[in-house]
Design a protein around this motif. Structure first.
Motif, short mmCIF file in Angstrom:
data_model
loop_
_atom_site.label_atom_id
_atom_site.label_comp_id
_atom_site.label_asym_id
_atom_site.label_seq_id
_atom_site.Cartn_x
_atom_site.Cartn_y
_atom_site.Cartn_z
N PRO A 100 48.69 22.07 12.40
CA PRO A 100 49.59 21.00 11.97
C PRO A 100 51.07 21.39 12.03
CG PRO A 100 47.76 21.25 10.44
CD PRO A 100 47.70 22.42 11.38
N ALA A 101 51.35 22.70 12.07
CA ALA A 101 52.74 23.15 12.10
C ALA A 101 53.37 23.07 13.49
CB ALA A 101 52.83 24.59 11.58
N PHE A 102 52.55 22.93 14.53
CA PHE A 102 53.11 22.88 15.88
C PHE A 102 53.80 21.53 16.06
CE2 PHE A 102 53.10 23.23 20.57
CZ PHE A 102 53.54 24.54 20.68
N PRO A 103 55.02 21.52 16.59
CA PRO A 103 55.85 20.30 16.54
C PRO A 103 55.48 19.22 17.56
CG PRO A 103 57.05 22.05 17.65
CD PRO A 103 55.77 22.67 17.15
N VAL A 104 54.30 18.61 17.37
CA VAL A 104 53.91 17.48 18.20
C VAL A 104 53.85 16.19 17.38
CG1 VAL A 104 52.64 18.93 19.80
CG2 VAL A 104 51.43 17.83 17.91
N GLY A 105 54.00 16.28 16.06
CA GLY A 105 53.97 15.10 15.22
C GLY A 105 52.58 14.54 14.99
N ALA A 106 51.54 15.38 15.09
CA ALA A 106 50.17 14.89 14.94
C ALA A 106 49.93 14.25 13.58
CB ALA A 106 49.18 16.05 15.16
N PHE A 107 50.65 14.71 12.57
CA PHE A 107 50.47 14.19 11.22
C PHE A 107 50.82 12.70 11.12
CE2 PHE A 107 54.82 15.61 11.63
CZ PHE A 107 55.54 14.56 11.07
N ALA A 108 51.54 12.18 12.10
CA ALA A 108 52.00 10.79 12.04
C ALA A 108 50.99 9.81 12.62
CB ALA A 108 53.33 10.65 12.79
N TYR A 109 49.87 10.30 13.15
CA TYR A 109 48.90 9.43 13.81
C TYR A 109 47.55 9.50 13.10
CZ TYR A 109 52.44 9.72 17.45
OH TYR A 109 53.63 9.69 18.12
N SER A 110 46.93 8.33 12.92
CA SER A 110 45.62 8.29 12.28
C SER A 110 44.52 7.85 13.22
CB SER A 110 45.64 7.36 11.06
OG SER A 110 45.51 6.00 11.44
N HIS A 111 44.85 7.52 14.48
CA HIS A 111 43.85 7.08 15.45
C HIS A 111 43.09 5.86 14.90
CE1 HIS A 111 41.89 8.03 19.27
NE2 HIS A 111 40.74 7.70 18.73
N ALA A 112 43.84 4.97 14.25
CA ALA A 112 43.34 3.70 13.70
C ALA A 112 42.50 3.86 12.44
CB ALA A 112 42.55 2.91 14.73
N ILE A 113 42.41 5.06 11.91
CA ILE A 113 41.68 5.25 10.65
C ILE A 113 42.36 4.49 9.52
CG2 ILE A 113 41.25 7.01 8.87
CD1 ILE A 113 40.17 8.79 11.02
N GLU A 114 43.68 4.34 9.60
CA GLU A 114 44.37 3.59 8.55
C GLU A 114 43.86 2.15 8.47
OE1 GLU A 114 48.81 3.16 6.68
OE2 GLU A 114 48.67 3.60 8.82
N TRP A 115 43.63 1.51 9.60
CA TRP A 115 43.08 0.16 9.57
C TRP A 115 41.64 0.17 9.08
CZ3 TRP A 115 44.17 -4.74 9.27
CH2 TRP A 115 43.16 -5.67 9.48
N ALA A 116 40.86 1.17 9.51
CA ALA A 116 39.46 1.26 9.09
C ALA A 116 39.36 1.40 7.58
CB ALA A 116 38.78 2.42 9.78
#
Length: 232
Positions: free
Chosen positions: A23-39
């Motif tokens: 998670p520390a590598f600077p790609v911003g992965a923490f900002a994406y939920s792959h639509a889990i937020e809608w689920a």
């Protein structure tokens, strides 16, 4: 080193993978939920059991399944010097995005990964990579892994598990389960990540495909979700 096993030496050789996929590598992965937020919003994911089933389906039939196949093929193209084929594969990887947010998810992370890894972990394959536009995330990671001589199987396992770990983290932040349950799910899904890596290692582009329609629909619904924490 005295007493060091061949497996241990291999693990040390691929150690940078843990940094690239953390998670520390600077790609911003923490900002994406792959639509889990809608689920979560619509009740498809309400607890640990429903999350585990959702993620298992993604590994077997969804975008992570295809991403690992694309990763393996990109790794082989780098190994074999298939520059034109690699560019075509990248175009295919981007085109497979079923929604605007999935498209953003793969190119934003791919471009960010490529920028960061070129700066800190340069190699010939990264130096020679000449794409005119965006780079899909699985292609970017595969080029770096192959360029540094990392084994395909280990790279695939690490990549698959990192994808799932990020989605579990998103679900925990959304509230339907806690940290301990999240770790239990990761433990339960680790064999499925290994199974996907085993499949993808020998797969071809003919094996691409999916049937995780609920996840794809969720990615479309998320685009207009009223209150959002995540970009996808």
């Amino acid at each position: 080193m005295e007493g060091e096993t061949e497996q241990g030496r291999a693990a040390l050789h691929e150690l940078p993978l843990f940094l690239w996929l953390s998670p520390a590598f600077p790609v911003g992965a923490f900002a994406y939920s792959h639509a889990i937020e809608w689920a979560v919003e619509c009740g498809d994911i309400a607890d640990g059991v429903t999350l585990e089933n959702w993620l298992k389906d993604l590994l077997e039939h969804g975008a992570p399944h295809n991403d690992c196949i694309l990763f393996a093929q990109a790794w082989r193209f780098v190994r074999d010097g298939g520059d034109a084929e690699l560019r075509e594969l990248n175009d295919l990887a981007i085109a497979l995005s079923p929604s605007r947010e999935r498209h953003l998810e793969t190119i934003a992370q791919g471009n960010a990964f490529l920028s960061a890894v070129r700066a800190a972990w340069p190699c010939k394959a990264l130096q020679d990579l000449a794409f005119d536009g965006d780079v899909a995330y699985p292609v970017a990671v595969a080029v770096a892994a192959a360029g540094h001589g990392f084994a395909l199987r280990v790279s695939l396992e690490a990549f698959a598990l990192a994808l799932i770990a990020n989605l579990v983290s998103a679900a925990v932040r959304l509230g339907p389960l806690g940290q301990s349950e999240g770790q239990r799910i990761l433990r339960a899904l680790t064999p499925h990540c290994r199974a996907l890596a085993d499949f993808a290692e020998a797969a071809t582009l003919d094996d691409l495909g999916g049937a995780a329609f609920r996840s794809d629909i969720a990615s479309l619904k998320h685009e207009t979700q009223y209150s959002r924490l995540f970009r996808s």
